[in-house]
Design a protein around this motif. Structure first.
Motif, PDB file in Angstrom:
ATOM      1  N   CYS A  19      82.887  26.624 129.089  1.00  0.00           N
ATOM      2  CA  CYS A  19      84.198  27.150 128.716  1.00  0.00           C
ATOM      3  C   CYS A  19      84.367  28.573 129.222  1.00  0.00           C
ATOM      4  CB  CYS A  19      84.376  27.093 127.205  1.00  0.00           C
ATOM      5  SG  CYS A  19      84.351  25.406 126.574  1.00  0.00           S
ATOM      6  N   ALA A  20      83.271  29.343 129.198  1.00  0.00           N
ATOM      7  CA  ALA A  20      83.325  30.682 129.767  1.00  0.00           C
ATOM      8  C   ALA A  20      83.659  30.606 131.254  1.00  0.00           C
ATOM      9  CB  ALA A  20      81.993  31.389 129.553  1.00  0.00           C
ATOM     10  N   PHE A  21      83.087  29.623 131.911  1.00  0.00           N
ATOM     11  CA  PHE A  21      83.412  29.426 133.326  1.00  0.00           C
ATOM     12  C   PHE A  21      84.897  29.115 133.504  1.00  0.00           C
ATOM     13  CE2 PHE A  21      84.249  26.177 136.521  1.00  0.00           C
ATOM     14  CZ  PHE A  21      83.913  26.848 137.679  1.00  0.00           C
ATOM     15  N   LEU A  22      85.393  28.189 132.702  1.00  0.00           N
ATOM     16  CA  LEU A  22      86.809  27.827 132.805  1.00  0.00           C
ATOM     17  C   LEU A  22      87.707  29.041 132.565  1.00  0.00           C
ATOM     18  CD1 LEU A  22      87.077  24.368 131.003  1.00  0.00           C
ATOM     19  CD2 LEU A  22      87.315  24.852 133.443  1.00  0.00           C
ATOM     20  N   ALA A  23      87.312  29.859 131.601  1.00  0.00           N
ATOM     21  CA  ALA A  23      88.146  31.014 131.271  1.00  0.00           C
ATOM     22  C   ALA A  23      88.170  32.033 132.399  1.00  0.00           C
ATOM     23  CB  ALA A  23      87.642  31.663 129.983  1.00  0.00           C
ATOM     24  N   GLY A  24      87.071  32.116 133.138  1.00  0.00           N
ATOM     25  CA  GLY A  24      87.002  33.137 134.167  1.00  0.00           C
ATOM     26  C   GLY A  24      87.455  32.687 135.530  1.00  0.00           C
ATOM     27  N   GLU A  25      87.601  31.397 135.729  1.00  0.00           N
ATOM     28  CA  GLU A  25      87.938  30.866 137.051  1.00  0.00           C
ATOM     29  C   GLU A  25      89.406  30.426 137.067  1.00  0.00           C
ATOM     30  OE1 GLU A  25      86.117  30.569 140.756  1.00  0.00           O
ATOM     31  OE2 GLU A  25      85.155  30.995 138.846  1.00  0.00           O
ATOM     32  N   ASN A  26      90.268  31.403 137.085  1.00  0.00           N
ATOM     33  CA  ASN A  26      91.696  31.097 136.999  1.00  0.00           C
ATOM     34  C   ASN A  26      92.194  30.347 138.217  1.00  0.00           C
ATOM     35  OD1 ASN A  26      91.245  34.164 135.889  1.00  0.00           O
ATOM     36  ND2 ASN A  26      92.381  32.826 134.500  1.00  0.00           N
ATOM     37  N   GLN A  27      91.482  30.510 139.321  1.00  0.00           N
ATOM     38  CA  GLN A  27      91.914  29.860 140.545  1.00  0.00           C
ATOM     39  C   GLN A  27      91.888  28.340 140.413  1.00  0.00           C
ATOM     40  OE1 GLN A  27      89.556  31.080 143.829  1.00  0.00           O
ATOM     41  NE2 GLN A  27      90.949  30.327 145.413  1.00  0.00           N
ATOM     42  N   LEU A  28      91.102  27.864 139.452  1.00  0.00           N
ATOM     43  CA  LEU A  28      90.981  26.429 139.243  1.00  0.00           C
ATOM     44  C   LEU A  28      92.333  25.782 138.967  1.00  0.00           C
ATOM     45  CD1 LEU A  28      87.759  25.793 137.180  1.00  0.00           C
ATOM     46  CD2 LEU A  28      88.454  24.682 139.288  1.00  0.00           C
ATOM     47  N   PHE A  29      93.202  26.553 138.343  1.00  0.00           N
ATOM     48  CA  PHE A  29      94.440  25.953 137.875  1.00  0.00           C
ATOM     49  C   PHE A  29      95.485  25.819 138.978  1.00  0.00           C
ATOM     50  CE2 PHE A  29      92.171  27.288 134.207  1.00  0.00           C
ATOM     51  CZ  PHE A  29      92.424  26.309 133.274  1.00  0.00           C
ATOM     52  N   ASP A  30      95.042  26.049 140.215  1.00  0.00           N
ATOM     53  CA  ASP A  30      95.903  25.702 141.340  1.00  0.00           C
ATOM     54  C   ASP A  30      95.842  24.202 141.590  1.00  0.00           C
ATOM     55  OD1 ASP A  30      96.430  28.344 141.565  1.00  0.00           O
ATOM     56  OD2 ASP A  30      94.985  28.723 143.160  1.00  0.00           O
ATOM     57  N   ASP A  31      94.741  23.594 141.179  1.00  0.00           N
ATOM     58  CA  ASP A  31      94.570  22.171 141.414  1.00  0.00           C
ATOM     59  C   ASP A  31      95.387  21.370 140.395  1.00  0.00           C
ATOM     60  OD1 ASP A  31      93.347  19.476 141.097  1.00  0.00           O
ATOM     61  OD2 ASP A  31      92.034  20.217 142.683  1.00  0.00           O
ATOM     62  N   PRO A  32      96.298  20.540 140.873  1.00  0.00           N
ATOM     63  CA  PRO A  32      97.161  19.802 139.939  1.00  0.00           C
ATOM     64  C   PRO A  32      96.382  18.872 139.015  1.00  0.00           C
ATOM     65  CG  PRO A  32      97.977  19.660 142.192  1.00  0.00           C
ATOM     66  CD  PRO A  32      96.609  20.254 142.272  1.00  0.00           C
ATOM     67  N   GLU A  33      95.354  18.218 139.556  1.00  0.00           N
ATOM     68  CA  GLU A  33      94.599  17.272 138.741  1.00  0.00           C
ATOM     69  C   GLU A  33      93.885  17.995 137.599  1.00  0.00           C
ATOM     70  OE1 GLU A  33      91.599  15.193 140.887  1.00  0.00           O
ATOM     71  OE2 GLU A  33      90.892  14.088 139.121  1.00  0.00           O
TER      72      GLU A  33
END
Lengths: 184, 184
Positions: free
Chosen positions: B92-106
């Motif tokens: 979850c810490a990774f998810l919180a810090g990797e905002n670029q992930l949310f460019d991916d629609p899936e």
DNA sequence: CTCATCTGAGACATCCATGTCTCAGATGAG
DNA sequence: CTCATCTGAGACATGGATGTCTCAGATGAG
């Protein structure tokens, strides 16, 4: 000139708190200047990041002073601190996301010094019977900062209204999520 | 081979959750393999980041199922969720810090779907009179995740004992920092 | 107006992470 | 042992962000 520096730093916070890897082009555009001028003000990317970090820590420290966290009831002191910090929550979000900053000894020392003040506030509150003693002062301090950064992100992304942010932070942190059935 | 993928992903989480801009060298070293082998398993950096994100979201979703957050008392459901999530707080810490992930629609859709389940949990708890209604369900959901990520960071940096982490998270989030003088 | 200064746009050079490739050594099944 | 496969180390090319420079236009004081 000094005004320019501050306005550029402010714009940089807005970009970097959400996207720590943003290009200098984007930061310059956000500040309304060209990349060339950005380079004239700050020697390079590292210097810019460092300056933003220093600004954040200075504001954080100023907030601790303004809120006078060493004085009076610990709960009220924390409420004052939250009120003062929330407008600059984006700066805390930046600090939380830019872990590379803590390679710098000076910034690291500043942070440690300020975090110690916050920990002392919680320790004092625990000794006064205001804060719970089951949770360590350092965890309370860290959690408070995590939520503050979360407020910064939520406000920036429009998920939380700026006017509600101080209330949301302090009420959740102090009172928790549970409804207090015993006192109602 | 599939075992290798998972162990590499696990190592990648450990590095990336703290330093989202870590080089592939560091990730490979952390996984105990060479950069060449890392490239053989994952086509490139983007693919690796994406796989880690997918792993995180899959684990998150599995936790929602395991905790059966749709069943029973909302408070107990949240406690179960915390217990299940805390061991994977680093994800979850990774998810919180990797905002670029949310460019991916899936990935974005997966996240939105899962966050909706958590929001529904809080809304249900509010309707049942378990959670406070002064704080919106979306804010409760976001704050819970912020604290979860904070736990992940704190444990990784050794500031919080893994054994205490679930208690620290759930007690602070549910009960807040204030001592309950009225019930003592 | 005149000149000094600042700025933006663009053209480079440079650096560094990434991606690709090869090859020798290790591993492991038969 | 023998061979097929995998791995690590390294060389190399590539791309993109960064840093530096120049120059023309804008601004602003005198």
């Amino acid at each position: 000139m000094a005004i320019d520096r501050d306005s550029v730093l402010k714009a940089a916070v807005g970009v970097l708190s959400r996207q720590p890897t943003a290009h200098l082009d984007e930061i310059a555009r956000a500040a309304g200047i060209s990349r060339a001028t950005l380079h004239r003000i700050f020697p390079g990317r590292d210097a810019l990041i460092r300056e933003v970090g220093l600004l954040a820590l200075r504001k954080y420290n100023a907030a601790l002073d303004t809120a006078a966290i060493e004085d009076g009831d610990a709960q009220l002191a924390l409420r004052r601190l939250a009120e003062v910090l929330v407008p600059d929550a984006a700066l805390c979000a930046f600090l939380a996301g830019e872990n590379q900053l803590f390679d710098d000894p000076e910034l690291c020392a500043l942070w440690e010094n300020q975090d110690a003040r916050v920990r002392a506030l919680f320790l004092r509150g625990q000794q006064e019977g205001v804060f719970r003693i089951e949770l360590s002062a350092s965890w309370l301090s860290e959690a408070f900062f995590d939520l503050l950064a979360g407020v910064g992100w939520a406000v920036q992304d429009g998920r939380l209204a700026p006017r509600d942010s101080a209330f949301a932070l302090i009420e959740l942190f102090l009172g928790g999520a549970l409804r207090r059935t015993s006192t109602s």
